[in-house]
Design a protein around this motif. Structure first.
Motif, PDB file in Angstrom:
ATOM      1  N   CYS A 151     -35.367 -37.814 -21.423  1.00  0.00           N
ATOM      2  CA  CYS A 151     -36.353 -36.971 -20.756  1.00  0.00           C
ATOM      3  C   CYS A 151     -35.869 -36.465 -19.402  1.00  0.00           C
ATOM      4  CB  CYS A 151     -37.663 -37.749 -20.567  1.00  0.00           C
ATOM      5  SG  CYS A 151     -38.447 -38.265 -22.101  1.00  0.00           S
ATOM      6  N   MET A 152     -34.837 -37.088 -18.847  1.00  0.00           N
ATOM      7  CA  MET A 152     -34.318 -36.658 -17.553  1.00  0.00           C
ATOM      8  C   MET A 152     -33.356 -35.486 -17.670  1.00  0.00           C
ATOM      9  SD  MET A 152     -33.701 -40.352 -15.672  1.00  0.00           S
ATOM     10  CE  MET A 152     -32.969 -39.617 -14.192  1.00  0.00           C
ATOM     11  N   THR A 153     -32.608 -35.414 -18.770  1.00  0.00           N
ATOM     12  CA  THR A 153     -31.612 -34.361 -18.945  1.00  0.00           C
ATOM     13  C   THR A 153     -31.264 -34.220 -20.418  1.00  0.00           C
ATOM     14  OG1 THR A 153     -29.370 -33.643 -18.363  1.00  0.00           O
ATOM     15  CG2 THR A 153     -29.734 -36.002 -18.559  1.00  0.00           C
ATOM     16  N   SER A 154     -30.860 -33.001 -20.806  1.00  0.00           N
ATOM     17  CA  SER A 154     -30.350 -32.780 -22.158  1.00  0.00           C
ATOM     18  C   SER A 154     -28.840 -32.597 -22.150  1.00  0.00           C
ATOM     19  CB  SER A 154     -31.006 -31.536 -22.783  1.00  0.00           C
ATOM     20  OG  SER A 154     -30.680 -30.369 -22.024  1.00  0.00           O
ATOM     21  N   ASN A 155     -28.228 -32.651 -20.963  1.00  0.00           N
ATOM     22  CA  ASN A 155     -26.780 -32.538 -20.855  1.00  0.00           C
ATOM     23  C   ASN A 155     -26.143 -33.802 -21.418  1.00  0.00           C
ATOM     24  OD1 ASN A 155     -24.108 -33.009 -19.413  1.00  0.00           O
ATOM     25  ND2 ASN A 155     -24.528 -30.882 -18.859  1.00  0.00           N
ATOM     26  N   PRO A 156     -25.318 -33.704 -22.471  1.00  0.00           N
ATOM     27  CA  PRO A 156     -24.800 -34.906 -23.128  1.00  0.00           C
ATOM     28  C   PRO A 156     -23.922 -35.756 -22.219  1.00  0.00           C
ATOM     29  CG  PRO A 156     -23.681 -32.945 -23.942  1.00  0.00           C
ATOM     30  CD  PRO A 156     -24.826 -32.469 -23.112  1.00  0.00           C
ATOM     31  N   THR A 157     -23.133 -35.113 -21.349  1.00  0.00           N
ATOM     32  CA  THR A 157     -22.285 -35.887 -20.454  1.00  0.00           C
ATOM     33  C   THR A 157     -23.129 -36.638 -19.434  1.00  0.00           C
ATOM     34  OG1 THR A 157     -20.487 -34.293 -20.723  1.00  0.00           O
ATOM     35  CG2 THR A 157     -20.361 -35.777 -18.839  1.00  0.00           C
ATOM     36  N   SER A 158     -24.194 -35.985 -18.934  1.00  0.00           N
ATOM     37  CA  SER A 158     -25.074 -36.657 -17.983  1.00  0.00           C
ATOM     38  C   SER A 158     -25.818 -37.806 -18.638  1.00  0.00           C
ATOM     39  CB  SER A 158     -26.077 -35.660 -17.384  1.00  0.00           C
ATOM     40  OG  SER A 158     -25.426 -34.750 -16.519  1.00  0.00           O
ATOM     41  N   ARG A 159     -26.187 -37.633 -19.905  1.00  0.00           N
ATOM     42  CA  ARG A 159     -26.869 -38.721 -20.615  1.00  0.00           C
ATOM     43  C   ARG A 159     -25.964 -39.940 -20.746  1.00  0.00           C
ATOM     44  NH1 ARG A 159     -30.213 -35.873 -25.647  1.00  0.00           N
ATOM     45  NH2 ARG A 159     -31.937 -35.061 -24.376  1.00  0.00           N
ATOM     46  N   VAL A 160     -24.713 -39.702 -21.130  1.00  0.00           N
ATOM     47  CA  VAL A 160     -23.782 -40.815 -21.243  1.00  0.00           C
ATOM     48  C   VAL A 160     -23.519 -41.422 -19.869  1.00  0.00           C
ATOM     49  CG1 VAL A 160     -21.451 -41.498 -21.909  1.00  0.00           C
ATOM     50  CG2 VAL A 160     -22.721 -39.905 -23.335  1.00  0.00           C
ATOM     51  N   SER A 161     -23.487 -40.576 -18.837  1.00  0.00           N
ATOM     52  CA  SER A 161     -23.277 -41.086 -17.487  1.00  0.00           C
ATOM     53  C   SER A 161     -24.436 -41.963 -17.033  1.00  0.00           C
ATOM     54  CB  SER A 161     -23.088 -39.927 -16.503  1.00  0.00           C
ATOM     55  OG  SER A 161     -21.900 -39.233 -16.785  1.00  0.00           O
ATOM     56  N   LEU A 162     -25.676 -41.579 -17.405  1.00  0.00           N
ATOM     57  CA  LEU A 162     -26.826 -42.419 -17.093  1.00  0.00           C
ATOM     58  C   LEU A 162     -26.694 -43.777 -17.772  1.00  0.00           C
ATOM     59  CD1 LEU A 162     -29.732 -39.814 -17.407  1.00  0.00           C
ATOM     60  CD2 LEU A 162     -29.046 -40.987 -15.314  1.00  0.00           C
ATOM     61  N   VAL A 163     -26.312 -43.749 -19.057  1.00  0.00           N
ATOM     62  CA  VAL A 163     -26.138 -45.001 -19.795  1.00  0.00           C
ATOM     63  C   VAL A 163     -24.997 -45.814 -19.203  1.00  0.00           C
ATOM     64  CG1 VAL A 163     -25.527 -45.991 -22.032  1.00  0.00           C
ATOM     65  CG2 VAL A 163     -27.089 -44.044 -21.922  1.00  0.00           C
TER      66      VAL A 163
END
Length: 455
Positions: A151-163
């Motif tokens: 819900c914070m971003t749909s950018n795949p790299t940012s999602r992996v970075s969050l994880v």
């Protein structure tokens, strides 16, 4: 697929923008309380309960009750979050439960004091009750935190970075715990082991609570961004996920990964003390090495440009490393116990690779279907918690049915601790790698980042 956004909308453009350093770091800190208490839970709870007088079988019941409460809570909480949102509110409420109940788990038996008796049955019930409350709060916090990624971003790299950032903070939490444990084991040698464990728990809660405050202050509620988009869309039904083969594949990979990390963590202290006959400080030093290596690898992974095939490749690499480590653990003789420090380095790298990529696979599964993301994370967590609870219960119960003098029991000539720490994670790693190979993950590649994430 139920899409959250119309193509070309301003909301879509905003969601595709890569996140900056501050949101990523603030988000990553939000699971510190859960992580530091979880590390203490899996590493020291069984040892603590046997120290206070519970049999291994009763200690296993306490662990199982907590895991079952955790698992069932994730299902209902995930559904409620999909209905009402407000992730940060759920997160704050769960954190309060965690802080209060965890201190009670490692405290004295409250029902025993109230009833004026110390019967083993009442002790088991008392510790199981607070263990269940702790895990309810833990599950609420976990599902809220994990659901925020998509819900914070749909950018795949940012999602992996969050994880990856969350996983890095997990490593920091674990290192903090073992640093605290090593300090307390060194400075408080004159007090009982029970008091030492209680001090570890109390200090851990204090540190974790400070990071919860940082998360709540520094992270924006996703619902405030997507409210105008979500309220006119129907939620995704459970049947939608149950019809997707990828859901079952990701669930199996994630569950097996959690079995690898949790089961190995629970038996590590027993293994280094009883099987390898290492000094007491090794209960903190060996896990610390594992999490230092995990932290380093997690930071390195944040610089990776992710695609679906890379997720599978990196996960498989981690699984292979764990298989090799598991075989080394089983075959390692006590006279060569210092080799365990080298094996710990490999385990740390394997844990980071498998954990970051398996959680990222959940994000790929959810994709754009944000109206059902909490159910996905909740249901997968349910399977994880129940399976881990049952595995630990069976291993600990078998250990309790044999004499300590026989090295905590044997399975096919090996001690239960060797099987729990070596063979079980190795087998789970092998199976999870095979399942990951069969996945048909959607392509996650988008436009490249225009700035470093955590430089």
């Amino acid at each position: 697929m139920v899409n959250m956004r119309d193509n070309g909308s301003p909301y879509e453009a905003q969601m595709e923008e890569p996140l900056g350093r501050v949101p990523i770091l603030s988000y990553g800190s939000g699971h510190m309380l859960n992580d530091i208490t979880s590390s203490c839970w899996f590493t020291y709870l069984l040892v603590f309960l046997t120290e206070v007088g519970l049999s291994p079988g009763d200690a296993a019941i306490v662990m199982l009750s907590g895991q079952l409460a955790d698992g069932f809570t994730t299902i209902f909480v995930g559904e409620l979050m999909d209905r009402f949102g407000h992730f940060k509110l759920w997160h704050a409420g769960g954190s309060v439960l965690v802080a209060i109940s965890f201190s009670s788990v490692f405290g004295s038996c409250i029902p025993c004091k109230l009833m004026g008796t110390n019967s083993s049955t009442l002790e088991t019930i008392g510790y199981s009750t607070f263990a269940s409350i702790f895990n309810v709060g833990w599950a609420v916090t976990q599902v809220a935190h994990m659901s925020m990624v998509n819900c914070m971003t749909s950018n795949p790299t940012s999602r992996v970075s969050l994880v990856s950032c969350r996983n890095a903070f997990t490593m920091v939490a674990n290192l903090s715990l073992y640093g605290i444990a090593l300090l307390i084991f060194t400075l408080l040698q004159s007090v009982s082991v029970i008091v030492q464990y209680r001090w570890i728990a109390y200090v851990s809660i204090t540190i974790g609570s400070c990071f919860v405050v940082i998360f709540l202050v520094g992270t924006k509620e996703p619902g405030s961004i997507q409210h105008s988009v979500d309220k006119n869309l129907s939620r995704i039904s459970w049947a939608y996920w149950f019809k997707r083969v990828l859901y079952y594949q990701v669930a199996l990979v994630y569950t097996l990964t959690r079995l690898v990390t949790n089961v190995s963590q629970a038996f590590l202290a027993f293994y280094v003390i009883y099987d390898l006959e290492m000094p007491q400080s090794s209960k903190a030093l060996v896990p610390a090495i594992i999490y230092i290596c995990s932290l380093i690898v997690s930071v390195i992974l944040q610089e990776t440009r992710w695609s679906s095939w890379r997720l599978k490749l990196y996960f498989s690499a981690g699984a292979v490393l764990w298989i090799l480590s598991g075989l080394g653990i089983v075959l390692l003789p006590s006279r060569l116990h210092n080799v365990m420090y080298a094996i710990s380095i490999v385990i740390g790298a394997a844990n980071a690779l498998m954990t970051v990529t398996s959680i990222s696979m959940e994000g790929v599964l959810v994709g754009e279907d944000l109206n059902g993301c909490a159910f996905v994370y909740g249901s997968l967590s349910f399977v994880d918690k129940v399976s881990c609870g049952m595995a630990l219960y069976m291993l600990e119960s078998y250990q309790g049915s044999t004499q300590i003098a026989s090295n905590l029991g044997t399975v096919f000539g090996y001690s239960v601790t060797r099987v729990g720490l070596g063979l079980v994670p190795a087998a789970c790693s092998l199976l999870s790698a095979l399942v990951a190979y069969t996945m048909d993950l959607p392509d996650t590649r988008r436009r490249p980042l225009v700035e470093p994430l955590l430089a």
